[in-house]
Design a protein around this motif. Structure first.
Motif, PDB file in Angstrom:
ATOM      1  N   ILE A  84      11.466  -4.895  -0.701  1.00 35.21           N
ATOM      2  CA  ILE A  84      10.969  -3.662  -1.321  1.00 35.21           C
ATOM      3  C   ILE A  84       9.541  -3.864  -1.822  1.00 35.21           C
ATOM      4  CG2 ILE A  84      11.295  -2.080  -3.275  1.00 35.21           C
ATOM      5  CD1 ILE A  84      14.297  -2.516  -2.980  1.00 35.21           C
ATOM      6  N   PHE A  85       9.263  -5.048  -2.375  1.00 33.06           N
ATOM      7  CA  PHE A  85       7.913  -5.361  -2.845  1.00 33.06           C
ATOM      8  C   PHE A  85       6.908  -5.306  -1.694  1.00 33.06           C
ATOM      9  CE2 PHE A  85       4.582  -8.586  -3.330  1.00 33.06           C
ATOM     10  CZ  PHE A  85       3.937  -8.114  -4.463  1.00 33.06           C
ATOM     11  N   VAL A  86       7.283  -5.857  -0.527  1.00 30.78           N
ATOM     12  CA  VAL A  86       6.405  -5.813   0.653  1.00 30.78           C
ATOM     13  C   VAL A  86       6.104  -4.364   1.026  1.00 30.78           C
ATOM     14  CG1 VAL A  86       6.254  -6.308   3.134  1.00 30.78           C
ATOM     15  CG2 VAL A  86       7.130  -8.046   1.558  1.00 30.78           C
ATOM     16  N   SER A  87       7.114  -3.519   1.016  1.00 30.10           N
ATOM     17  CA  SER A  87       6.907  -2.117   1.382  1.00 30.10           C
ATOM     18  C   SER A  87       6.041  -1.400   0.359  1.00 30.10           C
ATOM     19  CB  SER A  87       8.262  -1.407   1.496  1.00 30.10           C
ATOM     20  OG  SER A  87       8.971  -1.896   2.610  1.00 30.10           O
ATOM     21  N   VAL A  88       6.229  -1.713  -0.922  1.00 31.39           N
ATOM     22  CA  VAL A  88       5.379  -1.122  -1.965  1.00 31.39           C
ATOM     23  C   VAL A  88       3.923  -1.529  -1.736  1.00 31.39           C
ATOM     24  CG1 VAL A  88       4.829  -1.191  -4.432  1.00 31.39           C
ATOM     25  CG2 VAL A  88       7.207  -0.922  -3.685  1.00 31.39           C
ATOM     26  N   ALA A  89       3.699  -2.809  -1.417  1.00 23.62           N
ATOM     27  CA  ALA A  89       2.331  -3.291  -1.164  1.00 23.62           C
ATOM     28  C   ALA A  89       1.716  -2.568   0.022  1.00 23.62           C
ATOM     29  CB  ALA A  89       2.357  -4.803  -0.924  1.00 23.62           C
ATOM     30  N   LEU A  90       2.506  -2.308   1.069  1.00 23.62           N
ATOM     31  CA  LEU A  90       2.001  -1.607   2.241  1.00 23.62           C
ATOM     32  C   LEU A  90       1.609  -0.176   1.902  1.00 23.62           C
ATOM     33  CD1 LEU A  90       4.514  -2.810   4.999  1.00 23.62           C
ATOM     34  CD2 LEU A  90       2.127  -3.505   4.690  1.00 23.62           C
ATOM     35  N   LEU A  91       2.370   0.458   0.991  1.00 25.77           N
ATOM     36  CA  LEU A  91       2.041   1.831   0.590  1.00 25.77           C
ATOM     37  C   LEU A  91       0.692   1.885  -0.140  1.00 25.77           C
ATOM     38  CD1 LEU A  91       5.506   3.153  -0.630  1.00 25.77           C
ATOM     39  CD2 LEU A  91       4.251   3.871   1.399  1.00 25.77           C
ATOM     40  N   PHE A  92       0.375   0.792  -0.868  1.00 25.36           N
ATOM     41  CA  PHE A  92      -0.886   0.778  -1.622  1.00 25.36           C
ATOM     42  C   PHE A  92      -2.070   0.344  -0.763  1.00 25.36           C
ATOM     43  CE2 PHE A  92       1.902   0.946  -5.274  1.00 25.36           C
ATOM     44  CZ  PHE A  92       1.177   1.710  -6.184  1.00 25.36           C
ATOM     45  N   ALA A  93      -1.788  -0.234   0.435  1.00 27.58           N
ATOM     46  CA  ALA A  93      -2.878  -0.701   1.296  1.00 27.58           C
ATOM     47  C   ALA A  93      -3.772   0.456   1.721  1.00 27.58           C
ATOM     48  CB  ALA A  93      -2.310  -1.409   2.521  1.00 27.58           C
ATOM     49  N   TYR A  94      -3.146   1.592   2.016  1.00 36.15           N
ATOM     50  CA  TYR A  94      -3.882   2.809   2.344  1.00 36.15           C
ATOM     51  C   TYR A  94      -3.309   3.945   1.512  1.00 36.15           C
ATOM     52  CZ  TYR A  94      -5.863   0.419   6.390  1.00 36.15           C
ATOM     53  OH  TYR A  94      -6.536  -0.452   7.187  1.00 36.15           O
ATOM     54  N   SER A  95      -4.030   5.014   1.426  1.00 34.30           N
ATOM     55  CA  SER A  95      -3.503   6.193   0.731  1.00 34.30           C
ATOM     56  C   SER A  95      -2.187   6.593   1.390  1.00 34.30           C
ATOM     57  CB  SER A  95      -4.495   7.360   0.811  1.00 34.30           C
ATOM     58  OG  SER A  95      -3.903   8.524   0.283  1.00 34.30           O
ATOM     59  N   ALA A  96      -1.138   6.780   0.568  1.00 34.21           N
ATOM     60  CA  ALA A  96       0.195   7.061   1.092  1.00 34.21           C
ATOM     61  C   ALA A  96       0.225   8.299   1.968  1.00 34.21           C
ATOM     62  CB  ALA A  96       1.195   7.211  -0.049  1.00 34.21           C
ATOM     63  N   GLY A  97      -0.698   9.221   1.719  1.00 37.12           N
ATOM     64  CA  GLY A  97      -0.726  10.432   2.543  1.00 37.12           C
ATOM     65  C   GLY A  97      -1.305  10.200   3.920  1.00 37.12           C
TER      66      GLY A  97
END
Length: 391
Positions: A84-97
């Motif tokens: 879940i932490f990896v996925s959260v980090a991926l969401l912050f890599a670029y704007s979630a939209g």
């Protein structure tokens, strides 16, 4: 979910976990298409390609070690937090939209829902949804932009996808749990039927072969006894007595393997068995039964009968008691069986590992029952069996 039980039957859940890996492959394909499309439009998504390659290697590593990962998740569910932490980090890599890794970030919801059902779906989806929301503002979106028609409907759709995927898996995972439970019941029933059939076969073999052979031997020995005299006649008589004892023991063994009256109530079975026991030196058995309304399966009655057989046999052979008590009563949704004598007793520590006592304890375990064996020299022996009753 009983994770210990699932760990014993890992193959059952691997089918659902396959969906987890297939979903990740599809998500990675969408992410790559998204990245290539953006790059073709002149956007600088080189960093995104490196991230994509990293999560590809991460996914391959998980797939190669899927059996170990599966066992790890069942033994230590908190390890799911790293995913879940990896996925959260991926969401912050670029704007979630506008993220090429959005679909990949959904993947941890799958094992969370499978392992923890409704709570897993809610917690994992909630964490990722909050990360999705935070990512939008971390990358500079204003409140007006967030609630604009161009962004807010997309955000709602993305959030809905998290919860939809999670809730979709709650039902099939629960259904699979029921399939596992039913399969376990069928397996246990089949094993019991196989054991019952084998006992019946052994009983028939003993009756048709050994019992008949002993009967013929007894008949011939009796004939020989009638034709002899003196010391030879005495020896023939002793041989007849030994054959009689062997026949009686064999009949008891056949009865124990396959009681003819297994369909009767437990009190009737025990009474019938007591009538079959030989009583040396005038020993007798006092019985008392108060078990009206107790419903037991044939297997339960068989195991209780064998425990009583062992305890009564020991008392009759070794206790030198003139009276043995056998009681069975129903009390507070429990069946209590007592076998007690006032004989010589024994030192429990010295024979606690005897075959007979070990057999009684093993049979009690099959019944999920408790058994107490209390004895002391010159103070007699008491066996107490406590069997839990359903309903």
């Amino acid at each position: 979910m009983d994770r210990e039980r699932l760990f014993q039957l890992p193959d059952e859940y691997r089918h659902l976990f396959q969906f987890f890996f297939v979903f990740r492959v599809i998500a990675l394909a969408f992410g790559l298409i998204w990245l290539l499309f953006k790059i073709s439009q002149g956007a600088n998504y080189t960093f995104g390609l490196f991230i994509w390659l990293g999560i590809l290697l991460y996914t391959i590593a998980i797939y190669i070690k899927r059996h170990e990962m599966y066992a790890l998740l069942l033994k230590h569910p908190t390890s799911l937090g790293f995913d879940i932490f990896v996925s959260v980090a991926l969401l912050f890599a670029y704007s979630a939209g506008d993220s090429p890794f959005y679909y990949y970030s959904i993947s941890p919801v799958i094992p969370a829902a499978m392992m923890f059902r409704f709570k897993g779906a809610v917690y994992s989806s909630g964490i990722l949804s909050l990360s999705q929301l935070a990512s939008v503002f971390v990358h500079g979106a204003t409140m007006n932009e967030f609630f604009s028609l161009g962004h807010f409907p997309l955000f709602l759709g993305q959030i809905t996808a998290y919860f939809t995927v999670g809730f979709m898996l709650v039902y099939p995972a629960g259904l699979l749990d029921e399939v596992i439970r039913q399969r376990s019941i069928i397996k246990e029933k089949t094993e019991k039927e196989a054991v019952s059939e084998e006992r019946a076969r052994l009983a028939r073999e003993l009756h048709d072969n050994l019992a008949q052979l002993l009967s013929v031997t007894k008949s011939k020995t009796n004939t020989l006894y009638e034709e002899l005299s003196g010391k030879m006649a005495d020896q023939a008589f002793d041989a007849c007595q030994l054959i009689d004892h062997a026949l009686q023991d064999l009949k008891n063994a056949i009865f124990a393997l396959r009681p003819e009256n297994i369909e009767l109530g437990l009190d009737q079975m025990l009474t019938d068995f007591c009538r079959r026991l030989p009583f040396p030196n005038g020993c007798k058995i006092d019985t008392y039964f108060n078990i009206d309304g107790v419903n037991l399966s044939g297997e339960q009655k068989f195991e209780i009968l064998r425990i009583c057989q062992e305890a009564l046999g020991n008392s009759v052979r070794h206790s030198r008691s003139d009276t043995i008590k056998l009681e069975a009563i129903k009390e507070n949704r429990k069946l209590l069986v007592y076998i007690e004598d006032r004989g010589t007793g024994f030192e429990a520590a010295k024979i606690s590992k005897g075959v007979g006592l070990l057999s009684m304890r093993e049979r009690a375990e099959k019944l999920k029952a408790d058994i107490e064996i209390i004895s002391a020299l010159e103070a007699g022996t008491k066996v107490k069996l406590t069997v839990p009753l359903k309903g």
